[in-house]
Scaffold this motif. Structure first.
Motif, PDB file in Angstrom:
ATOM      1  N   ARG A  41      -3.120  -0.555  -0.884  1.00  0.00           N
ATOM      2  CA  ARG A  41      -2.375   0.446  -0.528  1.00  0.00           C
ATOM      3  C   ARG A  41      -2.174   1.333  -1.711  1.00  0.00           C
ATOM      4  NH1 ARG A  41       1.763  -0.123   2.831  1.00  0.00           N
ATOM      5  NH2 ARG A  41       1.142  -2.197   3.629  1.00  0.00           N
ATOM      6  N   SER A  42      -2.033   2.610  -1.400  1.00  0.00           N
ATOM      7  CA  SER A  42      -1.553   3.754  -2.846  1.00  0.00           C
ATOM      8  C   SER A  42       0.062   3.454  -3.101  1.00  0.00           C
ATOM      9  CB  SER A  42      -2.066   4.841  -2.428  1.00  0.00           C
ATOM     10  OG  SER A  42      -3.378   5.050  -2.127  1.00  0.00           O
ATOM     11  N   SER A  43       0.666   3.163  -2.218  1.00  0.00           N
ATOM     12  CA  SER A  43       2.135   3.291  -2.431  1.00  0.00           C
ATOM     13  C   SER A  43       2.593   2.061  -3.594  1.00  0.00           C
ATOM     14  CB  SER A  43       3.148   3.104  -1.073  1.00  0.00           C
ATOM     15  OG  SER A  43       2.648   1.881  -0.577  1.00  0.00           O
ATOM     16  N   LYS A  63      -7.840   8.587  -5.967  1.00  0.00           N
ATOM     17  CA  LYS A  63      -7.266   9.838  -6.662  1.00  0.00           C
ATOM     18  C   LYS A  63      -6.359   9.656  -7.843  1.00  0.00           C
ATOM     19  CE  LYS A  63      -7.026  14.158  -5.233  1.00  0.00           C
ATOM     20  NZ  LYS A  63      -6.382  15.531  -4.584  1.00  0.00           N
ATOM     21  N   PRO A  84      -0.312   8.528 -11.160  1.00  0.00           N
ATOM     22  CA  PRO A  84      -0.195   8.346  -9.813  1.00  0.00           C
ATOM     23  C   PRO A  84      -1.550   8.037  -9.254  1.00  0.00           C
ATOM     24  CG  PRO A  84      -0.120  10.824 -10.183  1.00  0.00           C
ATOM     25  CD  PRO A  84      -0.081  10.202 -11.635  1.00  0.00           C
ATOM     26  N   TRP A  85      -1.749   7.030  -8.364  1.00  0.00           N
ATOM     27  CA  TRP A  85      -2.780   6.386  -7.647  1.00  0.00           C
ATOM     28  C   TRP A  85      -2.481   6.905  -6.315  1.00  0.00           C
ATOM     29  CZ3 TRP A  85      -6.598   3.435 -10.133  1.00  0.00           C
ATOM     30  CH2 TRP A  85      -6.436   3.076 -11.531  1.00  0.00           C
ATOM     31  N   SER A  86      -3.547   7.592  -5.638  1.00  0.00           N
ATOM     32  CA  SER A  86      -3.245   7.865  -4.395  1.00  0.00           C
ATOM     33  C   SER A  86      -4.836   7.989  -3.488  1.00  0.00           C
ATOM     34  CB  SER A  86      -2.739   9.330  -4.123  1.00  0.00           C
ATOM     35  OG  SER A  86      -3.657  10.181  -4.691  1.00  0.00           O
ATOM     36  N   LYS A  87      -4.515   8.064  -2.081  1.00  0.00           N
ATOM     37  CA  LYS A  87      -5.769   7.965  -1.142  1.00  0.00           C
ATOM     38  C   LYS A  87      -6.810   6.868  -1.552  1.00  0.00           C
ATOM     39  CE  LYS A  87      -5.455  12.796  -0.013  1.00  0.00           C
ATOM     40  NZ  LYS A  87      -6.212  14.082   0.045  1.00  0.00           N
TER      41      LYS A  87
END
Length: 308
Positions: A41-43, A63, A84-87
């Motif tokens: 998960r990205s959170s 991302k 920030p790490w996302s998606k």
């Protein structure tokens, strides 16, 4: 390691399905074997434990700084939280070892070898992942198996010392790969430090109300406190601590100049432990007490109104 910290990274549903196998856990380190689609998960928490991934099969996409990145096995990734790490998505054939360490434990190990790679660490922090060749994969696999064995072996009398040494070996293996990756690139160290110092000043401007210690800024920049202060002295003829104090003093004066804030209010707004600590800081940096400053500013404002 506490499970609530691990769950910030690993999909809880994946844990229930058995796609995340807990191989070894103690108060210093946790090792998971992850398999399958979209297991990460990205959170994440703003302040989390250092985590990294040894990707052995499949691919991981995400991302980072608005860039879409796709990493294919075999590879190593450091989840550095200043970006920030996302998606985050994993492929169906994804398989990897996810390792998380207790923060102070990791920092103590990193500090002992940081000087070996300080010239590249800021550059690496912007793209913290490297492809691995077959020889490196074999060695890392061996280190992970030894780590698991040390954690799970009962009555291992030198457990922490052994974990320190193995984690240090693991890091050196990765940094050797990083050096090989960048060895043909012309890295201008002065240009690199100019970038770091620019980022430092931005961090101080935006965070001095909440963070007063050089160590916090050095950690965000992936450099040592001593190296950061040495560079600020050379560039600005001031230590990193002096620069933080200067910005913090500007904030303090602006708050004290606002009549709605008491000295206690200002101390709280600027994250001092108590009013006495704020008083000591302000007197040291300005030469007068906060109350004297408020009194003088009040008089200046009255005189200004009379002149108008």
């Amino acid at each position: 390691m506490k499970r609530y910290v691990i769950s910030q990274w690993i999909n809880n549903e994946a844990i229930l399905k058995g796609q995340a196998e807990e191989l070894a856990t103690n108060d210093k380190m946790a090792v998971f074997l992850l398999k399958g689609e979209n297991i990460l998960r990205s959170s994440q928490l703003e302040e989390s434990h250092p985590a990294f991934l040894f990707l052995s099969k499949g691919k991981l996409s995400f991302k980072l700084n608005e860039d879409h990145i796709e990493i294919h096995a075999p590879a190593h990734l450091d989840f550095i939280l200043i970006h920030p790490w996302s998606k985050m998505k994993t492929s169906k054939d994804f398989e990897g070892y996810f390792i998380m360490t207790e923060k102070s434990f990791f920092i103590s190990i990193s500090e002992s070898i940081r000087s070996k790679f300080v010239g590249l660490i800021y550059q690496y922090a912007h793209r913290p992942f490297v492809p691995l060749n077959e020889q490196v994969v074999q060695r890392i696999s061996l280190y992970i198996n030894i780590l698991i064995n040390i954690i799970t072996q009962p009555e291992y009398h030198f457990r922490n010392e052994a974990l320190e040494n193995m984690l240090r070996m693991f890091q050196l293996e990765i940094w050797n790969t990083v050096f090989n990756l960048y060895k043909n690139e012309n890295t201008d160290e002065q240009h690199l430090w100019n970038d770091i110092l620019s980022h430092f000043l931005h961090l101080v401007r935006t965070n001095c109300r909440f963070h007063h210690d050089v160590k916090w800024y050095a950690t965000q920049l992936c450099v040592s406190s001593d190296a950061l202060s040495a560079k600020t002295r050379r560039m600005y003829d001031k230590s990193a601590s002096q620069i933080i104090d200067e910005y913090l003093l500007v904030e303090a004066k602006a708050c004290l100049n606002n009549p709605i804030y008491s000295i206690q209010n200002v101390a709280e707004l600027l994250s001092f432990s108590d009013q006495a600590a704020f008083y000591k800081f302000f007197k040291r940096c300005s030469g007068i007490s906060p109350s004297q400053f408020k009194k003088e500013k009040k008089q200046e404002n009255l005189n200004s109104k009379r002149n108008d």
